[in-house]
Scaffold this motif. Structure first.
Motif, short mmCIF file in Angstrom:
data_model
loop_
_atom_site.label_atom_id
_atom_site.label_comp_id
_atom_site.label_asym_id
_atom_site.label_seq_id
_atom_site.Cartn_x
_atom_site.Cartn_y
_atom_site.Cartn_z
N LEU A 9 54.85 51.57 23.59
CA LEU A 9 56.24 51.78 23.13
C LEU A 9 56.57 50.89 21.93
O LEU A 9 57.22 51.31 20.98
CB LEU A 9 57.21 51.47 24.28
N ILE A 10 56.10 49.66 21.98
CA ILE A 10 56.33 48.75 20.83
C ILE A 10 55.05 48.74 20.02
O ILE A 10 54.01 48.25 20.46
CB ILE A 10 56.63 47.32 21.32
N ASN A 11 55.14 49.32 18.83
CA ASN A 11 53.98 49.38 17.96
C ASN A 11 54.45 49.21 16.52
O ASN A 11 55.64 49.02 16.24
CB ASN A 11 53.23 50.69 18.15
N TYR B 115 67.69 49.02 17.28
CA TYR B 115 67.35 49.38 18.66
C TYR B 115 67.07 50.88 18.75
O TYR B 115 66.08 51.31 19.35
CB TYR B 115 68.50 48.99 19.59
N GLY B 116 67.90 51.68 18.15
CA GLY B 116 67.69 53.14 18.20
C GLY B 116 66.40 53.54 17.51
O GLY B 116 65.69 54.43 17.97
N GLY B 117 66.11 52.89 16.37
CA GLY B 117 64.89 53.24 15.64
C GLY B 117 63.65 52.90 16.45
O GLY B 117 62.69 53.68 16.51
N VAL B 118 63.63 51.71 17.08
CA VAL B 118 62.46 51.30 17.88
C VAL B 118 62.26 52.25 19.06
O VAL B 118 61.16 52.72 19.34
CB VAL B 118 62.64 49.85 18.35
N LEU B 119 63.38 52.56 19.74
CA LEU B 119 63.28 53.41 20.93
C LEU B 119 62.83 54.82 20.57
O LEU B 119 61.94 55.41 21.20
CB LEU B 119 64.64 53.44 21.64
N MET B 120 63.43 55.38 19.49
CA MET B 120 63.11 56.77 19.11
C MET B 120 61.66 56.90 18.71
O MET B 120 60.91 57.76 19.23
CB MET B 120 64.03 57.20 17.96
N PHE B 121 61.21 56.07 17.77
CA PHE B 121 59.84 56.21 17.29
C PHE B 121 58.83 55.69 18.31
O PHE B 121 57.68 56.13 18.34
CB PHE B 121 59.68 55.47 15.95
N SER C 175 54.45 57.19 21.75
CA SER C 175 53.83 57.04 23.08
C SER C 175 53.16 58.31 23.54
O SER C 175 52.25 58.30 24.37
CB SER C 175 54.90 56.60 24.09
N LEU C 176 53.60 59.45 23.00
CA LEU C 176 52.96 60.73 23.33
C LEU C 176 51.54 60.77 22.77
O LEU C 176 50.68 61.53 23.26
CB LEU C 176 53.77 61.89 22.77
#
Length: 601
Positions: free
Chosen positions: A473-475, A456-462, A467-468
């Motif tokens: 967000l999910i890629n 979860y942390g890895g998906v959210l962080m990257f 997204s910038l």
């Protein structure tokens, strides 16, 4: 009707009572009781592994005594006649008592198991008894197989010599691999002091081509030593094979016809002669011990020896003072040495257990307790048992050394000072069972949950970072990072669980070793105190006996100095009268067939 030589024995017992020697009186009364028993006891003695048990089997043509490289006789085994085969063990009055305690119970055992069970219970068993129907035993003959003399366990040797006092005749066994050793010659002379009816049997002639030369050298040795013992060579193996096949030639070659004829002719048919000789030996020894102090007293009361008597008094007083000084010295030596011994043995035990724990730590720094725990548990128990056995062996070795050191303060020393019942019955039994550490399961659902939590942390962080750059967000990048983080979380959790299992295993081993140390260190201390009490009691008794002997000598010398001439002459007349009686009695004893000895009034 009592045999006529018992009158001579009764007179000797009376002389022992008159001269206040209850120890000699008790020995002679025991011999008298034995003379009224119709049984003929034939003792089979010798050093270990000489073929004593096989000789008894061959004489009876029955496997009554177990034989083998890994089997040895540990208690005297009495083989006598019975209508049906039977066996029993005779136990002590006390379960941990001496072999000299009066037996109080007989326990029936299977005849094929008697040697094995006697060995297992040797600390508690006085003797084994076997009954079989054999013509050789019909007339009251009893064959007694004994433990090997010279065994490192001194209690076994002591039991052999205790049984020797009951023997009517003795078969001393030595194999044909070599001539009689100096130790065997010493044993033979010691046996003849208690029982003069001895036959030397040379065994295992089937294994030695040059056995005839060995037999001739043995005969020459006996002749030079002045030992009037008959020597018969035999082969038990040939005898048993001949009995099995019915081969008479092989039976003759075994030498057993001559041995059986000797037993029938020189023992069974000569029971009266054997009894007279046995009575003569024990009575002669007793009279000689009565005569010696009587002569010394007569010499002391002789007025021409007054000056010498004063010197004797002074010497006796000096020896009493020296014995008192030694008594204080040996007690200090015993206390100091036993305290050092117990301390050293406890330190050695602690050092051995620490080495085992260090090996446990080294093992579970890498290994997983969930794999191979049963093998580890067996390894730990084996190492603890080895540590206990080695530590206790060192205790016994050091105790023997302490006994020898204390004994240097005395002119008399025995080898059987260490009690045979020191070893605890539960020496190798663990104080507690080794507890298996708790194994935490890491199931597939737990792994999935741990992986999802880490991913979860890895998906959210990257996902936020990408997204910038305009990506959702999910890629692919955030999903890959989530998978990587999830896998790492699973690995980290597995490592943590392994470390907890290893710590639990070390703690369980530590507790088990601590329990072992507490139990066995107490056993060692108890054994040390048992040894110390045994040595203290022995040496205290010995010191008291020596002191009483010296004090009696001093009192006799003092009386001799203080008595006036008339009193000395009266006492000399009475002493010479008593001495004349003893000399006359001794001559009657010698007429029974006793050993030649110089005795005069």
């Amino acid at each position: 009707m009592a045999p006529p030589w018992l009158d001579v024995l009764d007179e000797t017992i009376g002389a022992c009572v008159t001269h206040r020697r209850p120890d000699l009186e008790a020995r002679l009364r025991e011999k008298r009781a034995q003379q009224l028993d119709p049984k003929l006891r034939v003792l089979v003695v010798g050093e270990s592994k000489q073929g004593k048990s096989q000789l008894v089997n061959a004489l009876l043509n029955a496997p009554v005594c177990a034989v083998g490289d890994d089997i040895t006789t540990t208690v005297p085994t009495f083989v006598q006649h019975a209508d049906t085969p039977s066996a029993a063990l005779v136990r002590n009055a006390s379960a941990r008592g001496s072999i000299f305690h009066t037996p109080t119970e007989r326990i029936a055992v299977p005849i094929e198991q008697v040697t094995k069970q006697a060995t297992a219970q040797s600390q508690h068993v006085v003797r084994a008894e076997i009954g079989i129907p054999r013509a050789l035993l019909d007339n009251g003959l009893v064959l007694i197989d004994t433990p090997g003399v010279g065994d490192t366990r001194s209690a076994h040797t002591a039991s052999t010599f205790a049984t020797l006092m009951q023997a009517d005749a003795v078969l001393l066994v030595s194999d044909a691999t070599g001539e009689l050793t100096s130790a065997e010659m010493t044993l033979l002379k010691k046996v003849m002091e208690a029982c003069p009816n001895v036959t030397v049997v040379v065994t295992k002639i089937d294994l030695v081509p040059s056995w005839r030369a060995v037999v001739e050298r043995n005969r020459a040795l006996l002749a030079r030593a002045g030992v009037p013992a008959k020597l018969i060579p035999v082969s038990s193996a040939l005898r048993l094979r001949a009995a099995k096949t019915g081969d008479q030639r092989l039976n003759t070659e075994s030498g057993f016809p001559e041995l059986l004829a000797c037993v029938q002719r020189d023992i069974v048919a000569s029971a009266d002669l054997l009894a007279r000789r046995a009575v003569a030996v024990v009575a002669s020894s007793a009279i000689a011990q009565l005569v010696t102090p009587l002569r010394e007293e007569l010499t002391a009361h002789d007025s021409s020896h007054t000056v010498a008597t004063i010197s004797t008094l002074q010497e006796a007083q000096r020896r009493v003072d020296e014995l008192r000084r030694r008594s204080s010295r040996w007690q200090n030596v015993l206390n100091d040495e036993m305290a050092d011994l117990i301390s050293d043995v406890e330190y050695d035990l602690r050092d051995r257990t620490r080495k085992i724990l260090r090996e446990v730590d080294k093992t579970y720094d890498e290994a997983d307790p969930a794999v191979g725990w049963d093998k580890f548990e067996q390894w730990l128990e084996d190492n603890l048992n080895e540590a206990a056995t080695t530590n206790f062996a060192w205790l016994m070795e050091r105790a023997e050394w302490v006994a020898a050191k204390v004994a240097k303060n005395f002119p008399v020393y025995r080898e059987d000072l260490i009690p045979g019942s020191v070893l605890p019955d539960d020496l190798l039994e663990p104080a507690s069972k080794l507890e298996k550490p708790k194994i935490e399961p890491f199931s597939i659902p737990q792994k999935l949950f741990t992986g999802l939590r880490g991913s979860y942390g890895g998906v959210l962080m990257f996902g936020l970072v990408t997204s910038l750059a305009g990506m959702p967000l999910i890629n692919v990048v955030s999903l890959g990072a989530g998978a990587l983080f999830g896998g790492k979380s699973i690995l980290d959790e597995s490592d943590q669980r392994l470390k907890r299992r290893q710590a639990a295993a070390k703690a369980a081993a530590q507790r088990h070793v601590d329990d072992f140390f507490v139990k066995f260190s107490k056993d060692v201390r108890d054994s040390g105190r048992h040894i110390q009490r045994s040595l203290r009691n022995h040496f205290s008794t010995l010191a008291e006996e020596l002191q009483e002997t010296l004090l009696e000598s001093a009192r006799s010398a003092k009386r001799a100095v203080q008595d006036d001439q008339t009193e000395r002459e009266r006492r000399m007349r009475e002493g010479r009268k008593e001495l004349d009686k003893l000399v006359t009695l001794y001559k009657r004893v010698q007429a029974l067939g006793g050993p030649a000895m110089e005795l005069s009034a």
